[in-house]
Design a protein around this motif. Structure first.
Motif, PDB file in Angstrom:
ATOM      1  N   ILE A   1       4.040  -1.985   3.259  1.00 41.37           N
ATOM      2  CA  ILE A   1       2.770  -1.796   2.587  1.00 41.37           C
ATOM      3  C   ILE A   1       1.606  -2.604   3.613  1.00 41.37           C
ATOM      4  N   MET A   2       1.984  -3.739   3.944  1.00 41.96           N
ATOM      5  CA  MET A   2       1.018  -4.459   4.730  1.00 41.96           C
ATOM      6  C   MET A   2       0.814  -3.878   6.246  1.00 41.96           C
ATOM      7  N   SER A   3       1.711  -2.858   6.690  1.00 45.27           N
ATOM      8  CA  SER A   3       1.614  -2.464   7.898  1.00 45.27           C
ATOM      9  C   SER A   3       0.915  -0.898   7.780  1.00 45.27           C
ATOM     10  N   ALA A   4       0.616  -0.403   6.789  1.00 46.37           N
ATOM     11  CA  ALA A   4       0.127   0.806   6.715  1.00 46.37           C
ATOM     12  C   ALA A   4      -1.572   0.935   6.748  1.00 46.37           C
TER      13      ALA A   4
ATOM     14  N   ALA B   1      -2.897   4.141  -2.375  1.00 46.95           N
ATOM     15  CA  ALA B   1      -1.590   4.042  -3.055  1.00 46.95           C
ATOM     16  C   ALA B   1      -1.412   2.940  -3.918  1.00 46.95           C
ATOM     17  N   MET B   2      -2.067   1.894  -3.743  1.00 48.08           N
ATOM     18  CA  MET B   2      -2.088   0.968  -4.799  1.00 48.08           C
ATOM     19  C   MET B   2      -3.070   0.761  -5.944  1.00 48.08           C
ATOM     20  N   SER B   3      -3.996   1.646  -5.947  1.00 45.81           N
ATOM     21  CA  SER B   3      -4.917   1.780  -6.865  1.00 45.81           C
ATOM     22  C   SER B   3      -4.613   1.844  -8.364  1.00 45.81           C
TER      23      SER B   3
ATOM     24  N   VAL C   1      -1.813  -6.702  -2.750  1.00 47.85           N
ATOM     25  CA  VAL C   1      -0.478  -6.268  -2.715  1.00 47.85           C
ATOM     26  C   VAL C   1       0.330  -7.024  -3.773  1.00 47.85           C
ATOM     27  N   GLU C   2       0.046  -8.254  -4.182  1.00 44.27           N
ATOM     28  CA  GLU C   2       0.661  -9.052  -5.154  1.00 44.27           C
ATOM     29  C   GLU C   2       0.511  -8.478  -6.564  1.00 44.27           C
ATOM     30  N   ALA C   3      -1.025  -8.028  -6.778  1.00 47.45           N
ATOM     31  CA  ALA C   3      -1.281  -7.445  -8.120  1.00 47.45           C
ATOM     32  C   ALA C   3      -0.346  -5.953  -8.145  1.00 47.45           C
ATOM     33  N   ASP C   4      -0.526  -5.436  -7.092  1.00 45.99           N
ATOM     34  CA  ASP C   4       0.174  -3.905  -7.082  1.00 45.99           C
ATOM     35  C   ASP C   4       1.833  -3.848  -7.236  1.00 45.99           C
ATOM     36  N   LEU C   5       2.286  -4.752  -6.550  1.00 44.26           N
ATOM     37  CA  LEU C   5       3.793  -5.080  -6.791  1.00 44.26           C
ATOM     38  C   LEU C   5       4.169  -5.670  -8.061  1.00 44.26           C
ATOM     39  N   GLY C   6       3.179  -6.503  -8.604  1.00 44.31           N
ATOM     40  CA  GLY C   6       3.241  -7.207  -9.858  1.00 44.31           C
ATOM     41  C   GLY C   6       3.522  -6.215 -10.899  1.00 44.31           C
ATOM     42  N   PHE C   7       2.739  -5.052 -10.914  1.00 47.05           N
ATOM     43  CA  PHE C   7       2.921  -4.119 -12.209  1.00 47.05           C
ATOM     44  C   PHE C   7       4.334  -3.465 -12.017  1.00 47.05           C
ATOM     45  N   HIS C   8       4.736  -3.318 -10.960  1.00 45.82           N
ATOM     46  CA  HIS C   8       6.242  -2.405 -10.810  1.00 45.82           C
ATOM     47  C   HIS C   8       7.267  -3.748 -11.135  1.00 45.82           C
TER      48      HIS C   8
END
Length: 240
Positions: free
Chosen positions: A179-182, A190-192, A145-152
């Protein structure tokens, strides 16, 4: 994950505090981490007494930290003033993604209009490499999740617009909770990295219209992939 009926304290995030920062700051970080990493789930009760005992701080310190988290949108006061982890309705989640799309769309436009477009595209591709690595290395969910949101977040940083970035960061906490609760498979899709790569490619080409369309598609598909707004989500929202 703690029970919705009682209030238990995750041992990892709330294991103990040092004195390098103020106790309020440490309590705030520990509680925020417990929520955004899914140790507390949407709707879970946050009891001052139990948290204060586990952190070895006063209830007043915990109360101040929880008040701050209310301002961040991570904590909500429910019946009889009981504080719980916020549970966003499907409508609120869609609105959250819409605001993100508007902010990140502005970031894309400003990056493309700048002289740093190619440098920005390369920086975003490096962020994509980190996201790919998180998946291929079997990193835990929090790191992914950190890497995904890091991009944005990087997308917003590269715009050079400090108000835009600050506004985006105000959405980060609730977004992490969503995201964590999905469901796991939907969340991974969604994060790929492949779902993010076209954004960097359009920026590299300087194609603002394509970048905006790709971003819109990315946000729309993320809502669908996360399972937001399906019958199960609506039913859970009605009975919360």
């Amino acid at each position: 994950m703690p029970s919705k009926e009682g209030s238990t304290v995750p041992g990892q995030a709330l294991s103990g505090l040092t004195r390098s920062k103020t106790l309020r700051e440490q309590a705030l970080v520990a509680l925020r981490t417990a929520i955004t990493t899914g140790q507390y789930g949407p709707g879970d009760h946050l009891g001052e007494v139990e948290i204060a005992e586990h952190l070895s701080v006063s209830r007043g310190t915990v109360r101040e930290a929880l008040r701050h988290l209310q301002q961040e949108g991570l904590v909500t006061a429910g019946a009889r003033g009981m504080l719980r982890v916020s549970r966003l309705t499907p409508t609120e989640v869609r609105e959250l993604f819409e605001v993100r799309e508007a902010l990140e769309g502005l970031a894309v436009a400003q990056i493309i209009a700048s002289s740093r477009r190619q440098e920005a595209a390369e920086a975003l591709r490096s962020a994509l490499d980190r996201l790919r690595d998180a998946f291929t290395s079997g990193a835990d969910l929090a790191a992914t999740v950190e890497a995904d949101l890091g991009f944005h977040q990087l997308l917003c940083e590269l715009s050079g617009n400090s108000v835009l970035l600050r506004t985006w960061r105000q959405l980060e906490g609730p977004m992490r909770v969503v995201i964590m609760s999905a469901a796991g498979d939907r969340r991974d899709a969604a994060m790929s990295a492949p779902s993010h790569a076209p954004i960097a490619d359009a920026i590299a080409r300087g194609d603002a219209a394509a970048a905006q369309e790709i971003l819109h598609t990315h946000m729309t598909s993320a809502v669908e992939r996360l399972g937001i707004g399906d019958e199960g989500s609506r039913e859970a929202d009605r009975t919360a």
